[in-house]
Scaffold this active site. Structure first.
Site, PDB file in Angstrom:
ATOM      1  N   LEU A  19     111.183  27.188 -89.280  1.00 46.06           N
ATOM      2  CA  LEU A  19     111.450  26.262 -90.373  1.00 46.06           C
ATOM      3  C   LEU A  19     110.198  25.552 -90.853  1.00 46.06           C
ATOM      4  O   LEU A  19     109.981  25.393 -92.052  1.00 46.06           O
ATOM      5  CB  LEU A  19     112.491  25.227 -89.940  1.00 46.06           C
ATOM      6  CG  LEU A  19     113.943  25.709 -89.919  1.00 46.06           C
ATOM      7  CD1 LEU A  19     114.796  24.765 -89.081  1.00 46.06           C
ATOM      8  CD2 LEU A  19     114.495  25.807 -91.335  1.00 46.06           C
ATOM      9  N   ASP A  38     100.704  22.320 -85.657  1.00 43.15           N
ATOM     10  CA  ASP A  38     101.481  23.021 -84.637  1.00 43.15           C
ATOM     11  C   ASP A  38     100.668  23.056 -83.345  1.00 43.15           C
ATOM     12  O   ASP A  38      99.498  23.431 -83.363  1.00 43.15           O
ATOM     13  CB  ASP A  38     101.835  24.442 -85.072  1.00 43.15           C
ATOM     14  CG  ASP A  38     103.049  24.976 -84.324  1.00 43.15           C
ATOM     15  OD1 ASP A  38     102.935  25.227 -83.109  1.00 43.15           O
ATOM     16  OD2 ASP A  38     104.115  25.115 -84.953  1.00 43.15           O
ATOM     17  N   ASP A  73      98.908  17.232 -80.410  1.00 39.98           N
ATOM     18  CA  ASP A  73     100.271  16.918 -79.995  1.00 39.98           C
ATOM     19  C   ASP A  73     100.715  15.635 -80.689  1.00 39.98           C
ATOM     20  O   ASP A  73     100.242  14.542 -80.358  1.00 39.98           O
ATOM     21  CB  ASP A  73     100.310  16.749 -78.473  1.00 39.98           C
ATOM     22  CG  ASP A  73     101.700  16.460 -77.930  1.00 39.98           C
ATOM     23  OD1 ASP A  73     102.644  16.321 -78.733  1.00 39.98           O
ATOM     24  OD2 ASP A  73     101.841  16.368 -76.687  1.00 39.98           O
ATOM     25  N   ASN A 100     109.152  18.020 -87.999  1.00 39.28           N
ATOM     26  CA  ASN A 100     109.918  19.218 -87.668  1.00 39.28           C
ATOM     27  C   ASN A 100     109.678  19.732 -86.255  1.00 39.28           C
ATOM     28  O   ASN A 100     110.458  20.536 -85.745  1.00 39.28           O
ATOM     29  CB  ASN A 100     109.561  20.322 -88.689  1.00 39.28           C
ATOM     30  CG  ASN A 100     110.126  21.666 -88.332  1.00 39.28           C
ATOM     31  OD1 ASN A 100     111.326  21.916 -88.512  1.00 39.28           O
ATOM     32  ND2 ASN A 100     109.289  22.550 -87.802  1.00 39.28           N
ATOM     33  N   TYR A 171     118.805  17.662 -76.064  1.00 45.34           N
ATOM     34  CA  TYR A 171     118.514  17.945 -77.473  1.00 45.34           C
ATOM     35  C   TYR A 171     119.466  17.180 -78.393  1.00 45.34           C
ATOM     36  O   TYR A 171     119.038  16.584 -79.391  1.00 45.34           O
ATOM     37  CB  TYR A 171     118.630  19.448 -77.695  1.00 45.34           C
ATOM     38  CG  TYR A 171     118.436  19.916 -79.111  1.00 45.34           C
ATOM     39  CD1 TYR A 171     117.194  19.872 -79.716  1.00 45.34           C
ATOM     40  CD2 TYR A 171     119.504  20.441 -79.836  1.00 45.34           C
ATOM     41  CE1 TYR A 171     117.008  20.330 -81.013  1.00 45.34           C
ATOM     42  CE2 TYR A 171     119.332  20.906 -81.135  1.00 45.34           C
ATOM     43  CZ  TYR A 171     118.080  20.842 -81.717  1.00 45.34           C
ATOM     44  OH  TYR A 171     117.912  21.296 -83.005  1.00 45.34           O
ATOM     45  N   LYS A 175     118.372  14.389 -81.103  1.00 50.96           N
ATOM     46  CA  LYS A 175     118.619  14.590 -82.530  1.00 50.96           C
ATOM     47  C   LYS A 175     119.545  13.520 -83.103  1.00 50.96           C
ATOM     48  O   LYS A 175     119.450  13.181 -84.289  1.00 50.96           O
ATOM     49  CB  LYS A 175     119.187  15.990 -82.764  1.00 50.96           C
ATOM     50  CG  LYS A 175     118.156  17.102 -82.605  1.00 50.96           C
ATOM     51  CD  LYS A 175     116.943  16.882 -83.493  1.00 50.96           C
ATOM     52  CE  LYS A 175     116.059  18.110 -83.583  1.00 50.96           C
ATOM     53  NZ  LYS A 175     114.826  17.841 -84.377  1.00 50.96           N
ATOM     54  N   THR A 205     115.595  30.766 -86.065  1.00 47.20           N
ATOM     55  CA  THR A 205     114.290  30.413 -85.524  1.00 47.20           C
ATOM     56  C   THR A 205     114.273  30.792 -84.047  1.00 47.20           C
ATOM     57  O   THR A 205     115.281  31.269 -83.498  1.00 47.20           O
ATOM     58  CB  THR A 205     114.014  28.905 -85.650  1.00 47.20           C
ATOM     59  OG1 THR A 205     114.858  28.187 -84.736  1.00 47.20           O
ATOM     60  CG2 THR A 205     114.278  28.407 -87.065  1.00 47.20           C
TER      61      THR A 205
END
Length: 303
Positions: A19, A38, A73, A100, A171, A175, A205
């Site tokens: 993404l 990244d 990071d 993201n 997770y 989120k 992904t």
């Protein structure tokens, strides 16, 4: 393309693959100059590699755009600060932050250890908060200096954060935290010209490999690829643009060609005794209220 982001500078975290890569390419195609962040870790957060960010930045430049790779990071204060500094030193401004970056360490609750919990919560929550904090410190300073920005933040939540997901307590909790962070940031930062929204994307992904692989597979007949990450990115580009003026504090679910406004928690049936309940009375009242309440949507993966 419409050049809806022409002249704007965007930073995208986790932009080396999936993404994030699709968002970076879409923003560049719409005229934005892009900082491609990244860390290059594996699907579970292990290892690091500068190549994914470098490749996406090169891909943008090969298409005639402007981009720079950033490999720090962003879940650390120094890494997040350097992300903002890179945008300002390279392109002279910052207009858009797309948060993201993330990875998974899926376990059932009884098998999840503290490291699994901490690592996932850190990358998703600190990895949103710290870039947001440093970007908004810059935008606040600009506003106070009389240069009110037209700034945009796009955070990334998930259906797991909105509904829960079996085997993903870390997770899902992180989120869900991203949604709360989005709402607070939108309320606090509007005075400085900053709009903050979140997306809950569904796309193919590395994080959807495994049990979701069949559902996420590209069509064999070459038809519309409903799970392509690029399907999500047009909304991100619009939210990143000045054209989204007035849209803030929202969460959008995005899948294939469908965009849904997620409406969040609203008060449901209520009982008010106007005095203290006994335990038995409270239980009876709750059962009555639940009979009139809407049935919750099931947690992902629930039997």
């Amino acid at each position: 393309m419409t050049a809806i982001c022409d002249g704007r500078v965007a930073v995208v975290t986790g932009a080396g693959r999936g993404l994030g890569r699709a968002h970076a390419l879409a923003l560049a195609a719409e005229g934005a100059r892009v900082v491609v962040n990244d860390l290059g870790v594996g699907p579970d957060g292990g290892g690091a590699c500068a190549e994914p960010a470098r490749q996406v930045a090169e891909e943008i430049r090969a298409r005639g755009g402007e981009a720079v790779a950033h490999g720090a990071d962003v879940a650390t204060a120094d890494g997040a600060a350097s992300l903002v500094t890179t945008a300002l030193r390279t392109f002279g401004r910052l207009d858009v932050l797309v948060n993201n970056a993330g990875f998974l360490r899926d376990r059932m609750l009884v098998s999840m250890d503290a490291d699994d919990w901490d690592a996932v919560v850190r990358v998703h929550l600190a990895g949103h908060f710290l870039p947001l904090r440093h970007a908004c410190a810059h935008w606040r300073a600009e506003a106070k200096a009389g240069r009110r920005p037209v700034a945009r933040v796009v955070n990334t939540t998930s259906g797991a954060g909105l509904l829960g997901s079996v085997g993903q307590a870390n997770y899902a909790a992180a989120k869900a935290g991203v949604v709360a962070l989005t709402l607070v940031a939108a309320a606090e930062l509007g005075r400085y010209g900053v709009q903050v929204n979140a997306i809950a994307p569904a796309a193919r992904t590395r994080m959807t490999e495994g049990p979701f692989a069949d559902a996420m597979a590209a069509p064999a007949d070459g038809g519309f690829d409903a799970m392509a990450p690029a399907n999500v990115s047009p909304l991100v580009a619009w939210l990143a643009s000045a054209a989204s003026e007035g849209v803030t504090g929202q969460v959008f679910a995005v899948e294939a060609g469908r965009i849904t406004v997620m409406e969040g928690w609203h008060p449901g049936p209520t009982a008010d005794k106007a005095d203290r309940w006994s335990p038995a009375e409270a239980g009876e009242a709750v059962r009555g209220l639940l009979r009139g309440a809407r049935t919750p949507r099931p947690v992902y993966g629930a039997g």
